[in-house]
Design an enzyme around this catalytic site. Structure first.
Site, PDB file in Angstrom:
ATOM      1  N   SER A 294     -55.259  29.713  12.320  1.00  0.00           N
ATOM      2  CA  SER A 294     -54.441  30.931  12.371  1.00  0.00           C
ATOM      3  C   SER A 294     -54.913  31.899  11.297  1.00  0.00           C
ATOM      4  O   SER A 294     -55.671  31.528  10.399  1.00  0.00           O
ATOM      5  CB  SER A 294     -52.959  30.600  12.133  1.00  0.00           C
ATOM      6  OG  SER A 294     -52.473  29.696  13.095  1.00  0.00           O
ATOM      7  N   SER A 332     -54.142  29.557  18.101  1.00  0.00           N
ATOM      8  CA  SER A 332     -54.195  30.283  16.831  1.00  0.00           C
ATOM      9  C   SER A 332     -52.971  31.172  16.677  1.00  0.00           C
ATOM     10  O   SER A 332     -52.562  31.869  17.604  1.00  0.00           O
ATOM     11  CB  SER A 332     -55.469  31.134  16.781  1.00  0.00           C
ATOM     12  OG  SER A 332     -55.624  31.743  15.525  1.00  0.00           O
ATOM     13  N   ASP A 334     -51.908  34.382  15.113  1.00  0.00           N
ATOM     14  CA  ASP A 334     -52.495  35.591  14.527  1.00  0.00           C
ATOM     15  C   ASP A 334     -51.391  36.631  14.417  1.00  0.00           C
ATOM     16  O   ASP A 334     -51.088  37.358  15.381  1.00  0.00           O
ATOM     17  CB  ASP A 334     -53.637  36.096  15.405  1.00  0.00           C
ATOM     18  CG  ASP A 334     -54.656  35.000  15.723  1.00  0.00           C
ATOM     19  OD1 ASP A 334     -54.841  34.112  14.880  1.00  0.00           O
ATOM     20  OD2 ASP A 334     -55.247  35.030  16.814  1.00  0.00           O
TER      21      ASP A 334
END
Length: 432
Positions: A294, A332, A334
């Site tokens: 991340s 991930s 983000d």
């Protein structure tokens, strides 16, 4: 009378060496940053090339590093920490700022984000830590606020995370309230420590050691003279896609893959393909899953932006990530937060506050500054990080600066050795 000095016993020195390291917020970077290597990403930075170039912003870290060898849940090894970003510093912690957040991919956590989206304001710090200690840090911020009499203002703390389980005993819950308090109390303006510090201690970025990185841009006076500062906690991306100023660095440096030291393979199933470090030389394929990390990014500016404009600024962050090779992969998280430090507080007992707003026709230079600073902060996070060995002997290698410079020069992105004056042209030889 002062007692004569005596050397400490060896056992005491050993105990001191094994204590977790904390409070490293103001250490001076010992490795060259991107700009010192000649990699600029365009634009002009502020004096510190850091988020603290935005007036009032303070940053503090608490870094926890202890133990080595086999993972014992609850005992370590420990490679983690906490980072605090205070938009108005400790003295103005109860006064809100306009803010907005944006998630490119939501496989992550940022507490308090719903109220930021609803109100368009952020009160208190932005805290960064590892995935499993978000709750502890959130509660610690409220306890810290109670001591300062601003528990109402800081009632919904913003705490974001990235996962450091590749190097850290992430299920050991090693971050305590005192560590969050140390990061808050130690926050200062000035130079910001980068790399394996604070919340970024155990992170990996594009297959290299990652962590905390920062950068800034100062607009020309003709464009308002505003400052944009970016701070990242970098733990995302695949090696194959890593790109710097258009140079395929991940393809140029495809080795130095994660490996493990010692005689026993790591117990975590995600490390099923990881080789021993003794035989990992020349391995160019992924040895652990990539794109599963991340990245958290905080963007601060002194430009007078309203929340909907800050939302536009936050949505430009992924452009910088994409230029570095990020995709917003499925696994991930983000998540980005943008804030403006302009004053919002109304006069005493007045129901209305007057604020300024930048004309939308003049906002594009701030977009460009955000994209530039995002790229540079990501690269700075890797350049500042050294090779680290953590739980179960897993080793994540540092991005080799000499090979990075070599690759940049090969593609014509660097034309001179950084830090050296250009060579003078030789005088013409006399005609015989």
């Amino acid at each position: 009378m002062r007692a004569p000095w005596r050397p400490l016993p060896c056992c005491l020195l050993l105990c001191l060496a094994l204590l977790p390291r904390t409070g490293e917020a103001r250490s001076t970077p010992s490795k060259p940053r991107a700009r010192e290597l000649g990699i600029t990403f365009g634009g002009r930075p502020g004096p510190l090339n850091a988020i603290t170039d935005v007036p009032g912003v303070e940053v503090g870290h608490t870094t926890l590093i202890s133990g080595e060898g086999r993972l014992e849940t609850g005992k370590g090894p420990v490679r983690t920490g906490v980072t605090a970003v205070l938009p108005r510093g400790r003295d103005g912690v109860g006064e809100p700022v306009f803010a907005a957040m944006f998630a490119l991919n939501g496989n992550g956590e940022m507490t308090g984000s719903h109220w930021v989206a609803e109100s368009g304001q952020l009160s208190g710090p932005v805290m960064l830590t590892n995935t499993n200690d978000v709750g502890t840090v959130r509660d610690a911020v409220i306890a810290w606020a109670m001591k300062r009499g601003v528990e109402w203002e800081l009632g919904l703390p913003v705490v974001a995370e990235t996962w450091d389980g590749q190097l850290h005993d992430v299920y050991g819950f090693h971050v305590k309230a005192t560590h969050a308090h140390q990061a808050l109390d130690g926050a200062r303006g000035g130079a910001v420590a980068e790399g394996s510090v604070g919340g970024g201690t155990g992170m990996m970025c594009h297959g290299f050691k990652g962590g905390i990185g920062t950068a800034s841009r100062k607009l020309p006076e003709a464009e308002g003279g505003y400052t944009v500062g970016v701070l990242v906690q970098c733990n995302y991306g695949s090696r194959r896609l890593l790109s710097v100023e258009g140079v395929p660095v991940g393809e140029e440096i495809s080795d130095l893959r994660p490996c493990y030291t010692g005689s026993q393979k790591p117990g975590n199933e995600m490390f099923g393909k990881i080789p021993p470090c003794s035989t990992s030389g020349g391995v160019t394929r992924p040895t652990i899953p990539e794109g599963a990390g991340s990245i958290i990014i905080v963007v601060a500016t002194d430009a007078p932006l309203l929340p909907h404009q800050l939302s536009r600024l936050a949505r430009r962050v992924p452009l910088g990530i994409g230029k570095m090779g990020g995709l917003g992969e499925n696994a991930s998280g983000d998540i980005f937060l943008a804030l403006s430090t302009q004053r919002l507080k109304a006069p005493e007992a007045a129901p209305v506050a007057s604020v300024s707003v930048l004309d939308n026709d003049r906002i594009t230079p701030l977009f460009e500054a955000t994209v530039q600073a995002t790229q540079e902060a990501i690269l700075n996070s890797m350049l500042a990080s050294g090779t680290m060995t953590g739980a179960d002997g897993v080793r994540i290698f540092a991005l080799p600066q000499d090979r990075l410079v070599k690759a940049m020069r090969r593609y014509g992105r660097l034309t001179a050795v950084p830090g050296t004056p250009p060579k003078k042209a030789a005088p013409p030889r006399p005609t015989p």
